[in-house]
Design a protein around this motif. Structure first.
Motif, PDB file in Angstrom:
ATOM      1  N   VAL A 151     -26.577 -35.451 -57.207  1.00  0.00           N
ATOM      2  CA  VAL A 151     -27.089 -34.181 -57.200  1.00  0.00           C
ATOM      3  C   VAL A 151     -27.245 -33.085 -58.468  1.00  0.00           C
ATOM      4  CG1 VAL A 151     -25.653 -31.900 -55.789  1.00  0.00           C
ATOM      5  CG2 VAL A 151     -25.766 -34.041 -54.180  1.00  0.00           C
ATOM      6  N   PHE A 152     -26.221 -33.832 -59.374  1.00  0.00           N
ATOM      7  CA  PHE A 152     -25.849 -32.320 -60.297  1.00  0.00           C
ATOM      8  C   PHE A 152     -26.436 -33.244 -61.488  1.00  0.00           C
ATOM      9  CE2 PHE A 152     -22.301 -31.510 -57.398  1.00  0.00           C
ATOM     10  CZ  PHE A 152     -22.615 -29.825 -57.613  1.00  0.00           C
ATOM     11  N   TYR A 155     -30.770 -32.567 -61.697  1.00  0.00           N
ATOM     12  CA  TYR A 155     -30.923 -31.366 -61.508  1.00  0.00           C
ATOM     13  C   TYR A 155     -31.001 -29.971 -62.418  1.00  0.00           C
ATOM     14  CZ  TYR A 155     -31.817 -26.976 -58.383  1.00  0.00           C
ATOM     15  OH  TYR A 155     -32.210 -26.165 -57.473  1.00  0.00           O
ATOM     16  N   THR A 156     -29.548 -30.199 -62.654  1.00  0.00           N
ATOM     17  CA  THR A 156     -28.754 -29.240 -63.684  1.00  0.00           C
ATOM     18  C   THR A 156     -29.859 -29.858 -65.719  1.00  0.00           C
ATOM     19  OG1 THR A 156     -26.364 -29.429 -62.885  1.00  0.00           O
ATOM     20  CG2 THR A 156     -26.977 -29.004 -65.000  1.00  0.00           C
ATOM     21  N   GLN A 159     -32.806 -28.084 -64.596  1.00  0.00           N
ATOM     22  CA  GLN A 159     -32.714 -26.735 -64.441  1.00  0.00           C
ATOM     23  C   GLN A 159     -32.293 -26.086 -65.639  1.00  0.00           C
ATOM     24  OE1 GLN A 159     -33.030 -23.998 -62.319  1.00  0.00           O
ATOM     25  NE2 GLN A 159     -31.864 -22.645 -64.094  1.00  0.00           N
ATOM     26  N   TRP A 160     -31.591 -26.809 -66.222  1.00  0.00           N
ATOM     27  CA  TRP A 160     -30.516 -25.705 -67.758  1.00  0.00           C
ATOM     28  C   TRP A 160     -31.168 -26.769 -69.116  1.00  0.00           C
ATOM     29  CZ3 TRP A 160     -29.028 -21.419 -66.603  1.00  0.00           C
ATOM     30  CH2 TRP A 160     -28.431 -20.824 -66.017  1.00  0.00           C
ATOM     31  N   ARG A 174     -21.066 -22.826 -58.213  1.00  0.00           N
ATOM     32  CA  ARG A 174     -21.482 -22.278 -57.844  1.00  0.00           C
ATOM     33  C   ARG A 174     -20.909 -23.918 -56.243  1.00  0.00           C
ATOM     34  NH1 ARG A 174     -24.377 -17.769 -58.770  1.00  0.00           N
ATOM     35  NH2 ARG A 174     -26.023 -18.376 -57.810  1.00  0.00           N
ATOM     36  N   VAL A 175     -22.143 -24.920 -56.542  1.00  0.00           N
ATOM     37  CA  VAL A 175     -22.541 -25.428 -54.927  1.00  0.00           C
ATOM     38  C   VAL A 175     -21.493 -26.743 -55.908  1.00  0.00           C
ATOM     39  CG1 VAL A 175     -24.146 -27.087 -54.543  1.00  0.00           C
ATOM     40  CG2 VAL A 175     -24.548 -24.682 -56.049  1.00  0.00           C
ATOM     41  N   TYR A 185     -25.519 -22.426 -47.206  1.00  0.00           N
ATOM     42  CA  TYR A 185     -24.716 -23.050 -48.375  1.00  0.00           C
ATOM     43  C   TYR A 185     -23.666 -21.839 -48.958  1.00  0.00           C
ATOM     44  CZ  TYR A 185     -27.210 -24.311 -53.139  1.00  0.00           C
ATOM     45  OH  TYR A 185     -27.387 -24.531 -54.304  1.00  0.00           O
ATOM     46  N   ASN A 273     -33.742 -29.608 -52.481  1.00  0.00           N
ATOM     47  CA  ASN A 273     -34.486 -29.831 -53.517  1.00  0.00           C
ATOM     48  C   ASN A 273     -34.407 -31.383 -53.962  1.00  0.00           C
ATOM     49  OD1 ASN A 273     -32.587 -27.585 -54.090  1.00  0.00           O
ATOM     50  ND2 ASN A 273     -30.960 -28.637 -53.924  1.00  0.00           N
ATOM     51  N   ARG A 282     -36.947 -27.548 -57.015  1.00  0.00           N
ATOM     52  CA  ARG A 282     -36.413 -27.669 -55.036  1.00  0.00           C
ATOM     53  C   ARG A 282     -38.093 -26.388 -55.041  1.00  0.00           C
ATOM     54  NH1 ARG A 282     -32.128 -22.991 -56.177  1.00  0.00           N
ATOM     55  NH2 ARG A 282     -33.835 -21.208 -57.723  1.00  0.00           N
ATOM     56  N   TYR A 316     -32.871 -16.060 -66.149  1.00  0.00           N
ATOM     57  CA  TYR A 316     -31.145 -17.091 -66.502  1.00  0.00           C
ATOM     58  C   TYR A 316     -30.679 -16.478 -67.866  1.00  0.00           C
ATOM     59  CZ  TYR A 316     -32.194 -19.502 -61.440  1.00  0.00           C
ATOM     60  OH  TYR A 316     -32.442 -19.593 -60.179  1.00  0.00           O
ATOM     61  N   TYR A 351     -24.527 -13.905 -65.033  1.00  0.00           N
ATOM     62  CA  TYR A 351     -25.110 -15.403 -64.147  1.00  0.00           C
ATOM     63  C   TYR A 351     -24.748 -13.764 -62.552  1.00  0.00           C
ATOM     64  CZ  TYR A 351     -26.844 -19.098 -61.901  1.00  0.00           C
ATOM     65  OH  TYR A 351     -27.215 -19.778 -61.383  1.00  0.00           O
TER      66      TYR A 351
HETATM   67  N1  UDP Z   1     -27.151 -27.596 -58.983  1.00  0.00           N
HETATM   68  C1  UDP Z   1     -27.392 -29.009 -58.913  1.00  0.00           C
HETATM   69  N2  UDP Z   1     -28.087 -29.501 -57.563  1.00  0.00           N
HETATM   70  C2  UDP Z   1     -28.143 -29.111 -56.367  1.00  0.00           C
HETATM   71  C3  UDP Z   1     -28.316 -27.635 -57.202  1.00  0.00           C
HETATM   72  C4  UDP Z   1     -27.695 -27.225 -57.754  1.00  0.00           C
HETATM   73  O1  UDP Z   1     -26.606 -29.526 -59.913  1.00  0.00           O
HETATM   74  O2  UDP Z   1     -29.144 -29.240 -55.802  1.00  0.00           O
HETATM   75  C5  UDP Z   1     -26.591 -27.190 -59.548  1.00  0.00           C
HETATM   76  C6  UDP Z   1     -27.304 -26.713 -60.594  1.00  0.00           C
HETATM   77  O3  UDP Z   1     -26.707 -26.313 -61.847  1.00  0.00           O
HETATM   78  C7  UDP Z   1     -27.823 -25.065 -59.927  1.00  0.00           C
HETATM   79  C8  UDP Z   1     -26.114 -24.692 -60.113  1.00  0.00           C
HETATM   80  O4  UDP Z   1     -26.138 -25.919 -59.842  1.00  0.00           O
HETATM   81  O5  UDP Z   1     -28.476 -24.736 -61.812  1.00  0.00           O
HETATM   82  C9  UDP Z   1     -26.342 -23.544 -59.467  1.00  0.00           C
HETATM   83  O6  UDP Z   1     -27.648 -23.745 -58.185  1.00  0.00           O
HETATM   84  P1  UDP Z   1     -27.780 -22.294 -57.677  1.00  0.00           P
HETATM   85  O7  UDP Z   1     -28.139 -22.923 -56.363  1.00  0.00           O
HETATM   86  O8  UDP Z   1     -26.646 -21.184 -56.945  1.00  0.00           O
HETATM   87  O9  UDP Z   1     -28.181 -21.996 -58.098  1.00  0.00           O
HETATM   88  P2  UDP Z   1     -29.963 -20.707 -58.346  1.00  0.00           P
HETATM   89  O10 UDP Z   1     -30.096 -20.561 -56.561  1.00  0.00           O
HETATM   90  O11 UDP Z   1     -29.167 -19.805 -58.725  1.00  0.00           O
HETATM   91  O12 UDP Z   1     -30.819 -21.038 -58.907  1.00  0.00           O
END
Ligand code: UDP
Length: 369
Positions: A151-152, A155-156, A159-160, A174-175, A185, A273, A282, A316, A351
């Motif tokens: 999951v993390f 994705y992370t 995203q980052w 946050r998740v 959610y 996602n 996503r 962000y 954020y």
């Molecule tokens: N995240 C992840 N996998 C997921 C969903 C979220 O790793 O399937 C992590 C990822 O680092 C993401 C953070 O949790 O940036 C926050 O997710 P959120 O959905 O709150 O982000 P937003 O919708 O604000 O972009």
């Protein structure tokens, strides 16, 4: 003397509305974009489907004051957001919860993990993944590593641009891993999508005889704003305000690739996602939000990238120690300005969700009035 509000997103619109209505002061609102509502901007696209141009926005809050304030400008539907994730070809719910166990594992393993989770944690507890991976029980450690990886981690990283260990823990928290069977959610008391969209909400906030809106207007044309206006409320990037003199604050940007498909639905849910596969994070399918009917559907694939001046937009702030330190230096400089106030995701380098941005603007108003 008038007030100047830089940026017509929720932060700017909230402060402008309060100055105009409660203090009967005049307000000029400028925005460099050609529309109001900042990154919450939505509009009707092909076949009457409402698109969130800068990505899915779901309003959710536990803050009564914020809820009462926005509810003056719109009605909301009772949409409660769910997110699915495609994990090894299985579509299951995110946050990872007790139901997810049964989607991804064989029954006997899932029920053993459920028992262990419930023996260790209170029902409805939200456990941040970085805390969960410290588990010492063999089964729970297996589960934590699985969730971290599936999951993390990827994705992370998409995203980052860095792994979960290198972003502030609050971001992945946050998740959480959710010891619950609640598939939503968010658990906030108030949630929904404004029936006529976010742009309409902001339009109504700014619809006042004391408020003048100027679009396509850069703050660069307002060299002496702090002398010419009673107060300046700046919701743009704080580093840009100071001409980057202490260095640039980093941001992540996002690129949406829109596609129209000749089919009623593309996916079963508004957001799916793809933590481990593909380069996008996503896929958004917008018609789910307002239950809009059409033979066609519009989706957007979301790709994250670094923010670069002149190339893309800031979405962000990136919370980590180094960036916070630089932000704090800008904040020190900001304290020397008597009548310039910074707010919003970019002004505060925080954020914020929509409700937090509005709450911050209301608090600032209460301080200065
Ligand atoms: N995240 C992840 N996998 C997921 C969903 C979220 O790793 O399937 C992590 C990822 O680092 C993401 C953070 O949790 O940036 C926050 O997710 P959120 O959905 O709150 O982000 P937003 O919708 O604000 O972009």
């Amino acid at each position: 003397m008038k007030n100047l509000v830089v940026g017509a997103g929720f932060s700017g619109a909230t402060i402008a509305n309060l100055l105009a209505t409660e203090l009967n002061e005049e307000v000029e609102v400028i925005d460099s974009k050609d529309h109001i509502a900042g990154n919450c901007y939505d509009y009707k696209y092909e076949n009457g489907i409402t698109i969130h141009k800068y990505g899915s926005h779901i309003f959710h809050t536990n803050n009564e004051k914020v809820w009462n304030f926005v509810s003056k400008f719109t009605e909301f539907n009772t949409y409660m957001h769910k997110v699915y994730a495609n994990i090894d070809g299985i579509e299951t719910t995110i946050p990872f919860n007790i139901n997810t166990l049964y989607d991804v594992f064989p029954q006997s393993l899932a029920s053993r993990l459920e028992e262990k989770l419930l023996a260790k944690y209170e029902y409805n507890k939200k456990v941040p993944i970085l805390e969960f991976t410290k588990e010492t029980d063999k089964d729970l450690k297996f589960l934590a590593d699985y969730v971290y990886e599936k999951v993390f981690l990827h994705y992370t990283t998409k995203q980052w641009g860095v792994s979960p260990n290198d972003v502030d823990g609050a971001v992945t928290a946050r998740v959480p891993v959710y010891i619950s069977k609640d598939n939503r959610y968010f658990q906030d008391k108030y949630q929904g999508i404004p029936l006529e969209g976010y742009t309409k909400v902001v339009e109504r906030m700014l619809d006042h005889k004391n408020i003048e809106i100027k679009l396509n207007k850069s703050f660069k044309d307002y060299k002496n704003a702090d002398k010419e206006y009673k107060r300046v409320f700046y919701t743009g990037a704080i580093d840009q305000y100071f001409n980057y003199e202490l260095g640039q604050l980093p941001y992540r940007s996002v690129n949406f690739k829109f596609e129209t498909h000749n089919q009623e639905y593309y996916q079963q849910n508004s957001v799916v996602n793809y933590p481990c596969n593909y380069d996008f994070t996503r896929i958004h399918e917008y018609k789910h939000y307002l239950n809009e009917k059409s033979d066609k559907t519009v989706i957007a694939k979301e790709y994250s990238e670094a923010f670069e001046i002149g190339k893309n937009e800031r979405y962000y702030p990136i919370p980590n120690d180094e960036n916070t330190e630089l932000y704090n230096k800008y904040l020190e400089k900001a304290k020397d300005l008597d009548n310039v106030y910074f707010l919003g995701r970019l002004g505060d380098y925080k954020y914020y969700d929509m409700d937090k941005a509005i709450a911050r603007a209301i608090e600032l108003f209460e301080e200065i009035k």
